[in-house]
Design an enzyme around this catalytic site. Structure first.
Site, PDB file in Angstrom:
ATOM      1  N   ASP A 170     -18.627   3.342  10.871  1.00 56.92           N
ATOM      2  CA  ASP A 170     -17.285   2.814  10.688  1.00 56.92           C
ATOM      3  C   ASP A 170     -16.373   3.321  11.792  1.00 56.92           C
ATOM      4  OD1 ASP A 170     -15.322   1.364   9.563  1.00 56.92           O
ATOM      5  OD2 ASP A 170     -14.932   2.721   7.899  1.00 56.92           O
ATOM      6  N   GLU A 217     -30.417   0.396  10.511  1.00 58.53           N
ATOM      7  CA  GLU A 217     -29.523   1.460  10.994  1.00 58.53           C
ATOM      8  C   GLU A 217     -28.348   1.551  10.036  1.00 58.53           C
ATOM      9  OE1 GLU A 217     -28.389  -0.260  14.668  1.00 58.53           O
ATOM     10  OE2 GLU A 217     -30.409  -0.069  15.462  1.00 58.53           O
ATOM     11  N   ASP A 244     -18.780  29.183  28.130  1.00 61.66           N
ATOM     12  CA  ASP A 244     -17.669  28.241  28.267  1.00 61.66           C
ATOM     13  C   ASP A 244     -16.837  28.591  29.496  1.00 61.66           C
ATOM     14  OD1 ASP A 244     -18.523  27.165  25.996  1.00 61.66           O
ATOM     15  OD2 ASP A 244     -16.759  27.665  24.770  1.00 61.66           O
ATOM     16  N   PHE A 245     -16.670  29.908  29.692  1.00 59.56           N
ATOM     17  CA  PHE A 245     -15.837  30.366  30.794  1.00 59.56           C
ATOM     18  C   PHE A 245     -16.440  29.953  32.139  1.00 59.56           C
ATOM     19  CE2 PHE A 245     -14.669  33.608  33.952  1.00 59.56           C
ATOM     20  CZ  PHE A 245     -13.302  33.420  33.945  1.00 59.56           C
ATOM     21  N   GLU A 246     -17.768  30.194  32.273  1.00 58.35           N
ATOM     22  CA  GLU A 246     -18.441  29.839  33.534  1.00 58.35           C
ATOM     23  C   GLU A 246     -18.347  28.330  33.785  1.00 58.35           C
ATOM     24  OE1 GLU A 246     -22.014  33.129  33.863  1.00 58.35           O
ATOM     25  OE2 GLU A 246     -22.088  31.642  32.264  1.00 58.35           O
ATOM     26  N   PHE A 247     -18.538  27.584  32.694  1.00 57.37           N
ATOM     27  CA  PHE A 247     -18.477  26.122  32.800  1.00 57.37           C
ATOM     28  C   PHE A 247     -17.080  25.686  33.275  1.00 57.37           C
ATOM     29  CE2 PHE A 247     -18.007  21.806  31.239  1.00 57.37           C
ATOM     30  CZ  PHE A 247     -19.234  21.237  31.554  1.00 57.37           C
ATOM     31  N   ASP A 248     -16.058  26.235  32.628  1.00 54.96           N
ATOM     32  CA  ASP A 248     -14.684  25.875  32.997  1.00 54.96           C
ATOM     33  C   ASP A 248     -14.355  26.257  34.438  1.00 54.96           C
ATOM     34  OD1 ASP A 248     -14.360  24.858  30.529  1.00 54.96           O
ATOM     35  OD2 ASP A 248     -13.186  26.529  29.722  1.00 54.96           O
ATOM     36  N   CYS A 262      14.526  18.498  -3.913  1.00 52.27           N
ATOM     37  CA  CYS A 262      13.301  19.258  -3.679  1.00 52.27           C
ATOM     38  C   CYS A 262      12.814  19.866  -5.005  1.00 52.27           C
ATOM     39  CB  CYS A 262      13.560  20.368  -2.659  1.00 52.27           C
ATOM     40  SG  CYS A 262      12.133  21.446  -2.438  1.00 52.27           S
ATOM     41  N   LYS A 282     -24.401   1.472   9.192  1.00 47.33           N
ATOM     42  CA  LYS A 282     -23.269   0.765   9.790  1.00 47.33           C
ATOM     43  C   LYS A 282     -22.156   1.784   9.977  1.00 47.33           C
ATOM     44  CE  LYS A 282     -20.780  -3.577   9.428  1.00 47.33           C
ATOM     45  NZ  LYS A 282     -19.462  -3.121   9.819  1.00 47.33           N
ATOM     46  N   TYR A 291     -26.166   1.307  19.835  1.00 43.46           N
ATOM     47  CA  TYR A 291     -27.168   0.624  19.010  1.00 43.46           C
ATOM     48  C   TYR A 291     -27.587  -0.749  19.517  1.00 43.46           C
ATOM     49  CZ  TYR A 291     -22.653  -0.973  17.204  1.00 43.46           C
ATOM     50  OH  TYR A 291     -21.373  -1.436  17.100  1.00 43.46           O
ATOM     51  N   SER A 336     -19.609 -10.799  15.169  1.00 43.17           N
ATOM     52  CA  SER A 336     -19.613  -9.904  14.005  1.00 43.17           C
ATOM     53  C   SER A 336     -20.885 -10.173  13.209  1.00 43.17           C
ATOM     54  CB  SER A 336     -18.374 -10.127  13.170  1.00 43.17           C
ATOM     55  OG  SER A 336     -18.378 -11.454  12.731  1.00 43.17           O
ATOM     56  N   LEU A 337     -21.044  -9.495  12.094  1.00 35.60           N
ATOM     57  CA  LEU A 337     -22.244  -9.644  11.286  1.00 35.60           C
ATOM     58  C   LEU A 337     -21.873 -10.245   9.943  1.00 35.60           C
ATOM     59  CD1 LEU A 337     -23.865  -6.137  11.843  1.00 35.60           C
ATOM     60  CD2 LEU A 337     -24.772  -8.307  12.674  1.00 35.60           C
ATOM     61  N   CYS A 354      13.205  23.881  -4.626  1.00 39.33           N
ATOM     62  CA  CYS A 354      14.455  24.621  -4.472  1.00 39.33           C
ATOM     63  C   CYS A 354      15.682  23.803  -4.851  1.00 39.33           C
ATOM     64  CB  CYS A 354      14.588  25.152  -3.041  1.00 39.33           C
ATOM     65  SG  CYS A 354      14.877  23.857  -1.850  1.00 39.33           S
ATOM     66  N   CYS A 379      12.614  18.319   2.761  1.00 38.52           N
ATOM     67  CA  CYS A 379      13.583  19.248   2.191  1.00 38.52           C
ATOM     68  C   CYS A 379      14.194  20.006   3.362  1.00 38.52           C
ATOM     69  CB  CYS A 379      12.894  20.225   1.239  1.00 38.52           C
ATOM     70  SG  CYS A 379      13.982  21.614   0.844  1.00 38.52           S
ATOM     71  N   ARG A 416     -13.825  -4.710  21.812  1.00 42.73           N
ATOM     72  CA  ARG A 416     -14.274  -5.991  21.281  1.00 42.73           C
ATOM     73  C   ARG A 416     -13.225  -7.090  21.466  1.00 42.73           C
ATOM     74  NH1 ARG A 416     -17.046  -8.315  16.503  1.00 42.73           N
ATOM     75  NH2 ARG A 416     -15.429  -9.694  15.740  1.00 42.73           N
ATOM     76  N   CYS A 446      13.675  27.646   1.006  1.00 44.49           N
ATOM     77  CA  CYS A 446      12.715  26.929   0.154  1.00 44.49           C
ATOM     78  C   CYS A 446      11.356  27.653   0.191  1.00 44.49           C
ATOM     79  CB  CYS A 446      12.625  25.491   0.659  1.00 44.49           C
ATOM     80  SG  CYS A 446      11.494  24.468  -0.283  1.00 44.49           S
ATOM     81  N   LYS A 488     -23.177  -3.944   2.776  1.00 42.70           N
ATOM     82  CA  LYS A 488     -22.052  -3.017   2.629  1.00 42.70           C
ATOM     83  C   LYS A 488     -22.182  -2.269   1.304  1.00 42.70           C
ATOM     84  CE  LYS A 488     -18.579  -3.865   5.632  1.00 42.70           C
ATOM     85  NZ  LYS A 488     -17.400  -4.355   5.303  1.00 42.70           N
TER      86      LYS A 488
HETATM   87  S1  IVH Z   1     -25.273  -4.416  15.693  1.00 43.17           S
HETATM   88  C1  IVH Z   1     -24.342  -9.119  16.905  1.00 43.17           C
HETATM   89  N1  IVH Z   1     -25.437  -2.076  14.578  1.00 43.17           N
HETATM   90  O1  IVH Z   1     -20.344  -3.699  12.854  1.00 43.17           O
HETATM   91  C2  IVH Z   1     -23.734  -7.892  16.324  1.00 43.17           C
HETATM   92  N2  IVH Z   1     -23.318  -3.139  14.621  1.00 43.17           N
HETATM   93  O2  IVH Z   1     -19.777  -6.401  11.670  1.00 43.17           O
HETATM   94  C3  IVH Z   1     -24.613  -6.718  16.566  1.00 43.17           C
HETATM   95  N3  IVH Z   1     -21.511  -1.791  13.640  1.00 43.17           N
HETATM   96  O3  IVH Z   1     -19.145  -5.342  15.711  1.00 43.17           O
HETATM   97  C4  IVH Z   1     -24.001  -5.495  16.033  1.00 43.17           C
HETATM   98  N4  IVH Z   1     -22.745  -0.054  13.104  1.00 43.17           N
HETATM   99  O4  IVH Z   1     -18.844  -2.813  15.565  1.00 43.17           O
HETATM  100  C5  IVH Z   1     -24.622  -3.108  14.888  1.00 43.17           C
HETATM  101  N5  IVH Z   1     -25.740   0.027  13.651  1.00 43.17           N
HETATM  102  C6  IVH Z   1     -24.945  -0.981  13.962  1.00 43.17           C
HETATM  103  C7  IVH Z   1     -23.563  -0.969  13.675  1.00 43.17           C
HETATM  104  C8  IVH Z   1     -22.776  -2.078  14.016  1.00 43.17           C
HETATM  105  C9  IVH Z   1     -21.524  -0.555  13.099  1.00 43.17           C
HETATM  106  C10 IVH Z   1     -20.290  -2.630  13.742  1.00 43.17           C
HETATM  107  C11 IVH Z   1     -20.101  -3.235  15.109  1.00 43.17           C
HETATM  108  C12 IVH Z   1     -20.078  -4.715  14.901  1.00 43.17           C
HETATM  109  C13 IVH Z   1     -19.733  -4.818  13.459  1.00 43.17           C
HETATM  110  C14 IVH Z   1     -20.288  -6.105  12.923  1.00 43.17           C
END
Ligand code: IVH
Length: 673
Positions: free
Chosen positions: A118, A114, A34-38, A407, A116, A226, A83-84, A410, A425, A137, A431, A313
């Site tokens: 969050d 894949e 880490d040191f060398e990198f820094d 509290c 999803k 993705y 969105s999906l 106390c 408090c 987005r 306390c 979901k």
């Molecule tokens: S594909 C046309 N793949 O979910 C949309 N989305 O509800 C293609 N998300 O806006 C999106 N994991 O932010 C895709 N493996 C995944 C995802 C993913 C999370 C989110 C993404 C998207 C939202 C859609």
């Protein structure tokens, strides 16, 4: 160094650091300490400050941030960010499969699954291999370009290497705060008396919109990609895209799988239902995509979402149980946290007895009454939460919960500062959980690092009246320790040796350890470096404090108040007597020239190309002096953006020359630097 020498060196260092960065973040290998990198990074950063025009677009110094963006430019997405559709049941998934089969007129097809993730979706634009834009987005049509912040994400390549890279392409993914990073961040916030964040997703979203990219860099965001878009990607399936993205050096979650039919998809979904909690980030479902890109085109889009993909979901597991009561915990800073005491209930494999209720607002929002049946949920997170009340089971005579006013530890009357959600408090010195908490804070690794002392021992030492403040640790006698439960000759020796060794902790660690509210480790480092000794810090006026790097009004006021408290002063006197370090050992940067000899500067505001600390280093390295307040003797007020008007007026009244960042650069050039 001449410009052409610098150019070569900058190129060399950029390549070398990027190589080692990729090795570390993409291949999990490291050849440098880490040191060398820094050291390499610092060398490059120094050269870039001297020759800003030679900085390369893929410079790794962007990873540590520094650029301030006041307003993020709004951009129209070349391909809208849709969105999906969501589903929650097997039936709905089978209906989706039916629609896909029909849309493809009976042609064979495959799925790609894949998880999803969050987090927050992001669209990255690469031109000629270079990362040029990172767009949020937004409303799906327009988003904000948060590129300076995106560049701090270490696992994202700033430049793509290899053959046949399309001139322009777009890659989309999810920015997130890994669970452990989020937990650590909250621990640090709790540590300095800041309110903790409720969830990782919102925190990631807030972080991407911060103005100061150096702050963003500290948060350690991460990103999974993705989705590949563009005209010349030469890919025929989603699987090809994912493989290509991976080969280009992007991070892809290794959890994906190609599935032959919907029944394999269902197996994938079941397989990840429990296992997903072990992943490093929060997930809330599975995304199912038709694999073949021509088939995706044939299926097309509705107004809102693609017909070729859907999100399944996971239901967060939830159950209902009786709220037996509410207890209140008091932390080191006096912050009070209400806790729901529940009738024990089995939820997602563990028995749940308690859940945090965060603060009084949350209790009011839920309209809780003791005896209510409440719904408890366990999402991706480990800690259960109370989501709502089962009103159908509420007894007619139930009364609203009245938040405590004293509290629980106390008995002191609680206070609530305007604009803050927590009650506190105020009895800092009397306390018990606050006192014990302060000692625990004092000994932690980032502070005095006394690992021979643990929570249990502190509890005993406090209960026996042996240690009431951290300074008492340094007068502990061997006999007293030997009397503690579980202590023998060797453990006593180790404990005392650990305390003794802590005396060599540097000033910045001591400053963090003494627990000034809002002073985390980074701020402590900046204060130690800026004020050099505890006496200078202690005597600093509010105005001088606010001039220090990283210090805003809240911190300045907190530090100022801390040193005006006689108990704190007494404690510091005792710690001094014990031999702790109260002076910074930081060495000023070596002198490079005398170009600014005899000239004094005050630096104020924020700058495009420099952090304030770096400007200070440059001035000092060239023989100049940096002062904290404007006086008639001052030569230059170096004015950045957002400089306070009072300072400008004072400088103008006293006839002090005000110079901009560009004029400062000019000045250095004129002086032959
Ligand atoms: S594909 C046309 N793949 O979910 C949309 N989305 O509800 C293609 N998300 O806006 C999106 N994991 O932010 C895709 N493996 C995944 C995802 C993913 C999370 C989110 C993404 C998207 C939202 C859609």
């Amino acid at each position: 160094m001449t410009a052409s020498e610098a150019k070569k060196k900058i190129q060399e260092l950029t390549e070398k650091i990027n190589f080692h960065n990729d090795l570390y973040y993409q291949k999990n290998q490291s050849e440098l300490s880490d040191f060398e990198f820094d050291q390499l990074l610092e060398q490059l950063s120094g050269l870039e400050k001297e020759f800003p025009e030679l900085k390369l677009p893929d410079s790794p110094t962007q990873r540590v941030g520094g650029a301030i963006t006041k307003t993020f430019p709004s951009m129209v997405h070349q391909y809208p960010m849709l969105s999906l559709g969501n589903t929650y049941s097997q039936q709905e998934l089978e209906d989706f499969d039916g629609r896909v089969a029909k849309g493809l007129d009976g042609d064979p097809y495959e799925y790609f699954c894949e998880l999803k993730f969050d987090g927050v979706s992001i669209s990255l634009i690469y031109e000629n291999g270079l990362l040029v834009k990172g767009i949020t987005r937004g409303d799906g049509v327009r988003g904000d370009d948060v590129i300076a912040n995106v560049k701090t994400i270490r696992t994202l390549p700033l430049k793509i290497k290899g053959k046949n890279i399309p001139a322009r392409f777009e890659v989309r993914g999810e920015v997130f705060l890994p669970k452990n990073v989020f937990k650590q961040l909250n621990k640090e916030r709790e540590d300095i008396g800041e309110e903790t964040y409720a969830n990782a997703r919102n925190t990631a979203s807030g972080t991407l919109k911060m103005q100061d990219s150096a702050e963003v860099a500290k948060r350690k965001l991460d990103c999974y990609l993705y989705y590949l878009l563009g005209e010349d990607n030469n890919v025929h399936t989603h699987e090809d895209s994912i493989k290509k993205i991976e080969a280009w050096g992007f991070q892809v979650s290794p959890t994906y799988k190609k599935c032959k039919n919907i029944s394999e998809v269902l197996t994938y979904i079941q397989g990840w239902e429990k296992k997903r909690t072990e992943l490093p980030l929060e997930t809330d479902g599975v995304v199912i995509k038709v694999n073949n890109l021509d088939q995706q085109d044939r299926l097309g889009f509705t107004a809102k979402s693609p017909r070729w993909a859907i999100a399944y979901k996971y239901k967060s597991e939830s159950t209902s149980t009786r709220l037996n009561g509410i207890t209140y915990q008091v932390g080191r800073t006096g912050a009070v946290t209400p806790v729901a005491e529940l009738e024990p209930v089995l939820l997602a494999g563990t028995t749940v007895k308690r859940a945090s209720l965060h603060n009084a607002n949350e209790i009011a929002r839920l309209d809780l009454r003791i005896g209510d049946f409440v719904f408890v949920e366990k999402g991706g997170e480990i800690i259960p939460k109370v989501t709502s009340v089962d009103l159908s089971k509420r007894k007619g005579n139930s009364k609203q919960v009245e938040y405590i006013s004293e509290c629980p530890q106390c008995g002191t009357k609680l206070i609530r500062h305007e604009g803050e959600a927590n009650h506190y408090c105020p009895n800092e010195s009397g306390c018990p959980p606050q006192i014990k908490g302060r000692i625990e804070h004092f000994i932690q690794r980032k502070a005095m690092d006394i690992d021979s002392l643990g929570e249990k021992t502190i509890e005993q030492l406090y209960d026996l009246g042996l240690v009431k403040t951290p300074a008492d640790l340094y007068t502990l006698k061997k006999e007293a320790v030997l009397n503690l439960e579980g202590f023998k000759e060797l453990s006593t020796k180790n404990l005392l040796a650990g305390i003794e060794a802590s005396k060599s902790a540097p000033f910045e660690s001591v400053l963090f350890a003494i627990g000034i509210r809002f002073v985390g480790k980074t701020v402590a480092e900046k204060l130690a470096r800026h004020f050099k000794t505890i006496d200078q810090l202690s005597n600093a006026t509010y105005e001088q404090l606010i001039e220090a790097p990283e210090v805003g009004e809240k911190i300045a006021l907190s530090v100022f108040t801390f040193f005006r408290n006689s108990e704190n002063q007494q404690e510091i006197a005792k710690l001094k007597k014990a031999g702790l370090k109260f002076e910074s050992e930081f060495k000023e940067p070596e002198k490079i020239s005398t170009a600014l000899a005899g000239k004094s500067f005050v630096i104020s505001g924020t700058f495009q190309n420099y952090e304030r600390d770096h400007l200070k280093d440059i001035i000092v390295a060239h023989g100049g002096k940096v002062l904290s307040s404007v006086s008639a003797k001052l030569d230059f007020l170096l004015a950045g953006e957002n400089m306070g008007p009072a300072k400008r007026e004072k400088a103008e009244a006293l006839g002090v020359k005000i110079i901009s960042e560009e004029e400062f650069d000019e000045k250095l050039k004129e002086a032959g630097v």
